[in-house]
Design a protein around this motif. Structure first.
Motif, PDB file in Angstrom:
ATOM      1  N   UNK A   1       0.836-107.554  21.776  1.00 25.72           N
ATOM      2  CA  UNK A   1       1.330-108.219  20.592  1.00 25.72           C
ATOM      3  C   UNK A   1       0.273-108.201  19.491  1.00 25.72           C
ATOM      4  N   UNK A   2      -0.989-108.486  19.861  1.00 25.50           N
ATOM      5  CA  UNK A   2      -2.053-108.485  18.855  1.00 25.50           C
ATOM      6  C   UNK A   2      -2.238-107.100  18.250  1.00 25.50           C
ATOM      7  N   UNK A   3      -2.198-106.051  19.069  1.00 21.85           N
ATOM      8  CA  UNK A   3      -2.351-104.685  18.560  1.00 21.85           C
ATOM      9  C   UNK A   3      -1.212-104.336  17.612  1.00 21.85           C
ATOM     10  N   UNK A   4       0.022-104.675  17.992  1.00 23.87           N
ATOM     11  CA  UNK A   4       1.178-104.353  17.157  1.00 23.87           C
ATOM     12  C   UNK A   4       1.136-105.058  15.810  1.00 23.87           C
ATOM     13  N   UNK A   5       0.447-106.182  15.733  1.00 26.12           N
ATOM     14  CA  UNK A   5       0.373-106.935  14.494  1.00 26.12           C
ATOM     15  C   UNK A   5      -0.744-106.510  13.558  1.00 26.12           C
ATOM     16  N   UNK A   6      -1.639-105.630  14.012  1.00 27.24           N
ATOM     17  CA  UNK A   6      -2.750-105.193  13.154  1.00 27.24           C
ATOM     18  C   UNK A   6      -2.239-104.498  11.898  1.00 27.24           C
ATOM     19  N   UNK A  20       2.849-102.990  13.193  1.00 28.15           N
ATOM     20  CA  UNK A  20       3.552-102.097  14.102  1.00 28.15           C
ATOM     21  C   UNK A  20       3.085-100.647  14.007  1.00 28.15           C
ATOM     22  N   UNK A  21       1.981-100.388  13.266  1.00 25.21           N
ATOM     23  CA  UNK A  21       1.383 -99.053  13.252  1.00 25.21           C
ATOM     24  C   UNK A  21       0.479 -98.855  14.461  1.00 25.21           C
ATOM     25  N   UNK A  22      -0.074 -99.946  14.965  1.00 24.14           N
ATOM     26  CA  UNK A  22      -1.047 -99.905  16.057  1.00 24.14           C
ATOM     27  C   UNK A  22      -0.418-100.371  17.352  1.00 24.14           C
ATOM     28  N   UNK A  23      -0.983 -99.898  18.469  1.00 23.56           N
ATOM     29  CA  UNK A  23      -0.481-100.276  19.786  1.00 23.56           C
ATOM     30  C   UNK A  23      -1.614-100.192  20.798  1.00 23.56           C
ATOM     31  N   UNK A 104     -11.189-106.205  26.904  1.00 24.39           N
ATOM     32  CA  UNK A 104     -11.117-105.969  25.468  1.00 24.39           C
ATOM     33  C   UNK A 104      -9.891-105.125  25.136  1.00 24.39           C
ATOM     34  N   UNK A 105      -9.606-104.951  23.865  1.00 22.38           N
ATOM     35  CA  UNK A 105      -8.523-104.064  23.442  1.00 22.38           C
ATOM     36  C   UNK A 105      -9.081-102.964  22.548  1.00 22.38           C
ATOM     37  N   UNK A 106      -8.501-101.792  22.664  1.00 24.79           N
ATOM     38  CA  UNK A 106      -8.868-100.628  21.858  1.00 24.79           C
ATOM     39  C   UNK A 106      -7.583-100.102  21.235  1.00 24.79           C
ATOM     40  N   UNK A 107      -7.150-100.679  20.113  1.00 24.06           N
ATOM     41  CA  UNK A 107      -5.886-100.273  19.506  1.00 24.06           C
ATOM     42  C   UNK A 107      -5.917 -98.800  19.083  1.00 24.06           C
ATOM     43  N   UNK A 108      -4.768 -98.155  19.212  1.00 25.92           N
ATOM     44  CA  UNK A 108      -4.578 -96.777  18.763  1.00 25.92           C
ATOM     45  C   UNK A 108      -3.310 -96.738  17.924  1.00 25.92           C
ATOM     46  N   UNK A 109      -3.136 -95.657  17.203  1.00 29.58           N
ATOM     47  CA  UNK A 109      -1.873 -95.477  16.500  1.00 29.58           C
ATOM     48  C   UNK A 109      -1.472 -94.021  16.597  1.00 29.58           C
ATOM     49  N   UNK A 110      -0.219 -93.784  16.379  1.00 32.22           N
ATOM     50  CA  UNK A 110       0.312 -92.443  16.551  1.00 32.22           C
ATOM     51  C   UNK A 110       1.161 -92.382  17.797  1.00 32.22           C
ATOM     52  N   UNK A 111       1.618 -91.194  18.119  1.00 27.67           N
ATOM     53  CA  UNK A 111       2.524 -90.992  19.247  1.00 27.67           C
ATOM     54  C   UNK A 111       1.904 -91.316  20.590  1.00 27.67           C
ATOM     55  N   UNK A 112       2.758 -91.638  21.524  1.00 30.17           N
ATOM     56  CA  UNK A 112       2.360 -91.881  22.905  1.00 30.17           C
ATOM     57  C   UNK A 112       2.361 -90.530  23.601  1.00 30.17           C
ATOM     58  N   UNK A 113       1.188 -89.960  23.818  1.00 28.87           N
ATOM     59  CA  UNK A 113       1.071 -88.578  24.285  1.00 28.87           C
ATOM     60  C   UNK A 113       1.396 -88.368  25.752  1.00 28.87           C
ATOM     61  N   UNK A 114       1.282 -89.399  26.556  1.00 23.53           N
ATOM     62  CA  UNK A 114       1.399 -89.195  27.999  1.00 23.53           C
ATOM     63  C   UNK A 114       2.505 -90.014  28.650  1.00 23.53           C
ATOM     64  N   UNK A 115       3.455 -90.478  27.886  1.00 24.78           N
ATOM     65  CA  UNK A 115       4.581 -91.217  28.473  1.00 24.78           C
ATOM     66  C   UNK A 115       4.270 -92.577  28.775  1.00 24.78           C
TER      67      UNK A 115
END
Length: 115
Positions: A1-6, A20-23, A104-115
């Motif tokens: 939730x925190x990542x999605x809100x960045x 919703x750019x980050x996950x 910890x969290x390491x937010x990323x953005x972009x497509x989910x490459x590995x399912x």
């Protein structure tokens, strides 16, 4: 939730991103950053020619930290998730409601490459 809100303006972001750019990355994505040729941390530099140093390519990285992934542990998806320990490059499991210091969290953005 925190990542999605960045979004831009939060946590030092100046990239124009919106909520919703980050996950949170899945275990395969986060583990793909590990370079087993190194430890303390198990990461390589941008060129892949040496060990990671601050800012190449990541900033504000806690190298002795355990990082959450979005992947739950199949036998107990309610209570356990995979983590990646960047210091050694190992994959582990952590209770989602851990009593100790949380990973910890390491937010990323972009497509989910590995399912």
């Amino acid at each position: 939730t925190d990542c999605n809100g960045l979004a831009n303006g939060q946590c030092g972001l100046t990239d124009g991103s919106s909520p919703e750019s980050w996950r949170l990355p899945n275990r395969f994505e986060l583990a793909s950053l590990v370079d087993v040729r190194y430890w303390e941390p198990a990461l390589s530099n941008s060129a892949g020619t040496g060990q990671w140093t601050h800012g190449n390519p990541f900033i504000n990285l806690i190298t002795n930290g355990n990082y959450w992934t979005s992947t739950s542990y199949p036998p107990d998806t309610e209570d356990i998730a995979y983590t990646v320990y960047i210091y050694l490059g190992s994959i582990g499991l952590e209770l989602k409601d851990t009593l100790g210091p949380p990973p910890l969290v390491w937010p990323v953005r972009g497509g989910n490459l590995f399912g």
